[in-house]
Design an enzyme around this catalytic site. Structure first.
Site, PDB file in Angstrom:
ATOM      1  N   SER A 164       0.834  -1.200   0.000  1.00  0.00           N
ATOM      2  CA  SER A 164       0.000   0.000   0.000  1.00  0.00           C
ATOM      3  C   SER A 164       0.875   1.259   0.000  1.00  0.00           C
ATOM      4  O   SER A 164       1.670   1.456  -0.912  1.00  0.00           O
ATOM      5  CB  SER A 164      -0.948  -0.039   1.195  1.00  0.00           C
ATOM      6  OG  SER A 164      -1.900   0.984   1.135  1.00  0.00           O
ATOM      7  N   ASP A 404      -9.780  -3.022  -5.759  1.00  0.00           N
ATOM      8  CA  ASP A 404      -9.158  -2.328  -4.632  1.00  0.00           C
ATOM      9  C   ASP A 404      -9.937  -1.049  -4.294  1.00  0.00           C
ATOM     10  O   ASP A 404     -10.114  -0.179  -5.146  1.00  0.00           O
ATOM     11  CB  ASP A 404      -7.705  -1.988  -4.984  1.00  0.00           C
ATOM     12  CG  ASP A 404      -6.862  -1.687  -3.763  1.00  0.00           C
ATOM     13  OD1 ASP A 404      -7.383  -1.101  -2.802  1.00  0.00           O
ATOM     14  OD2 ASP A 404      -5.662  -2.041  -3.780  1.00  0.00           O
ATOM     15  N   HIS A 432      -7.430  -5.379  -0.968  1.00  0.00           N
ATOM     16  CA  HIS A 432      -6.217  -4.623  -0.690  1.00  0.00           C
ATOM     17  C   HIS A 432      -5.334  -5.313   0.349  1.00  0.00           C
ATOM     18  O   HIS A 432      -4.120  -5.118   0.356  1.00  0.00           O
ATOM     19  CB  HIS A 432      -6.614  -3.233  -0.194  1.00  0.00           C
ATOM     20  CG  HIS A 432      -5.479  -2.287  -0.058  1.00  0.00           C
ATOM     21  ND1 HIS A 432      -4.834  -1.720  -1.138  1.00  0.00           N
ATOM     22  CD2 HIS A 432      -4.850  -1.799   1.045  1.00  0.00           C
ATOM     23  CE1 HIS A 432      -3.879  -0.916  -0.713  1.00  0.00           C
ATOM     24  NE2 HIS A 432      -3.866  -0.945   0.604  1.00  0.00           N
TER      25      HIS A 432
END
Length: 455
Positions: A164, A404, A432
């Site tokens: 991320s 996502d 995610h």
């Protein structure tokens, strides 16, 4: 150069044969003034003993640095399972970094600010140094400290893995310090290469709406339950255990969980519990309030709230982007929904930061003035070098998630097209948090991509 605080080193071995060295480094707060104020960076150095029986063996293992998602969250002690186990099984020694301002790395909290940082303007200036551009400078100085003495140039490089926001940092690293990078692995981390958060939120809002629609289709009775909860919160001054306000807007922020595995079910459980409380007691119980507060860690991790929008800014101000973007969609506004048809659902919000959070969260209120200043700041330095990325020669292997809710798929594909030598595995079977939910599969895909085998 980063200074290693050798006297603070502590070494121990944890379960499944992982040697841990706790490392502390002293680095400049502001790299343009290296002799100015200094901060501490902490990292856990982990070595799989099965792969290294002697100090000589340890020295030969390639290094992988794990960059945590966020911004503003530390990394917990890892074991030898999950993605950490997969990485160690490939023969890497690893470095798990508490990014500046988090964990043991000069954590940013109201009570930990330097004595000479007092006014809102001074606080804003101080916090402006805690973005990805300086996180990667910290990494680069630590790399020089740990690997700079190696004889062969290739041995002085290390591999990056970014989850991320950690992937955003890795792309910043490639932009400015690619000579220190052997390879890059990304999971949900192909950062939108934008200059402000507006295009990010405009792209993500439809995905948040989609998740809301899925939620209410799965739990249709929650339409009325949520409306009743929102009405109660609007009419009453509800306080969470730490003194923060549980307002309708803050209740909607529970929707940030929609993007993770089990998030929709988890929100339903909180809705059901709060609704049950209202029916039985006419109020929301302490236990339910405790559970809600536990889902919102921003009091203790304020960088996430303060710099989340700024992590997209290059030469432009964020101007409270999320506040502005959601105004175009009435179902995010309780005031508008309650005056509409009684069966209209109110939408939960997603990974968005709102100015009201600095009134509602007990320990964010101290940052309100600084947050307002940072929201108007236009002089943010560059985070990416598109020209450098276009000629990138470092292998970038990425797992991208089609659905996502945090990193828009279309924006991530635009990014992938702009970073030379990028290969992807794309799936709609994971969200995610796929690295946590299915670490073996995700890591296998990354290592397979790394081989660059063409049939």
């Amino acid at each position: 150069m980063a200074t290693s605080v050798e006297s603070n080193l502590e070494t121990y071995t944890i379960k499944n044969g992982i040697k841990v060295i706790e490392r502390f480094f002293v680095v400049p707060l502001d790299y343009s003034s290296p002799e100015g104020p200094q901060i501490q960076i902490f990292a856990r150095h982990m070595i799989p003993t099965e792969k290294a029986k002697t100090p000589e063996d340890e020295a030969k293992l390639p290094f992988l640095v794990y960059l945590q998602g966020g911004p503003g969250f530390e990394i917990a002690l890892q074991g030898n399972s999950g993605h950490a186990g997969e990485i160690h099984g490939k023969g890497y020694q690893t470095l798990w970094l508490d990014q500046r301002g988090t964990g043991l790395s000069s954590p940013v909290l109201p009570e930990t600010l330097p004595a000479d940082v007092k006014t809102d303007q001074q606080i804003a200036e101080y916090l402006s140094y805690f973005r990805a551009d300086n996180i990667v400078r910290d990494c680069e100085l630590i790399r020089e400290q740990l690997l700079g003495h190696k004889e062969k140039p290739e041995d002085r490089k290390w591999t990056l893995m970014g989850q991320s926001f950690g992937g955003f940092c890795a792309i910043t690293y490639l932009s400015f310090f690619s000579e220190g990078v052997q390879e890059v692995f990304l999971t949900g981390g192909l950062a939108p290469l934008v200059d402000d958060p507006d295009p990010v939120y405009k792209a993500l809002v439809p995905r948040i709406i989609k998740r809301n629609d899925l939620y209410y289709r799965k739990y249709p009775r929650d339409v009325q339950r949520v409306r009743e909860i929102m009405s109660y919160l609007q009419k009453n001054d509800v306080r969470l255990p730490n003194g923060g306000k549980l307002t309708p807007s803050r209740w909607q922020q529970l929707g940030i969980a929609f993007g993770g595995s089990g998030g929709i079910d988890g929100v339903h459980q909180l809705v059901l519990r709060a609704s049950n409380d209202l029916q039985l007691f006419g109020k929301i119980s302490y236990k339910t309030l405790q559970l809600v507060e536990g889902q919102q860690p921003f009091d203790g991790n304020p960088i996430y709230a303060i710099l989340h929008e700024a992590c997209y800014c290059q030469g432009r101000a964020s101007n409270w982007s999320a506040d502005r973007i959601v105004e175009d969609h009435f179902q995010f506004s309780w005031d508008k929904v309650q005056s509409a048809d009684g069966n209209t659902p109110v939408y939960f919000t997603g990974e968005q930061i709102f100015s009201s959070m600095f009134d509602d969260y007990k320990y964010l209120t101290a940052w309100k003035g600084a947050a307002e200043i940072l929201a108007k700041k236009t002089s943010w330095p560059p985070l990416y070098d598109l020209e450098q990325l276009s000629r990138n020669s470092v292998k970038v292997s990425a797992v991208s998630y089609f659905d996502d809710m945090y990193v828009d798929f279309n924006l991530s594909q635009d990014t992938a097209s702009k970073i030379n030598n990028t290969e992807q595995y794309i799936t709609n079977q994971l969200g995610h948090d796929g690295l946590r939910e299915d670490p073996k599969h995700v890591m296998q895909k990354l290592f397979h991509l790394s081989k660059r085998e063409i049939d």
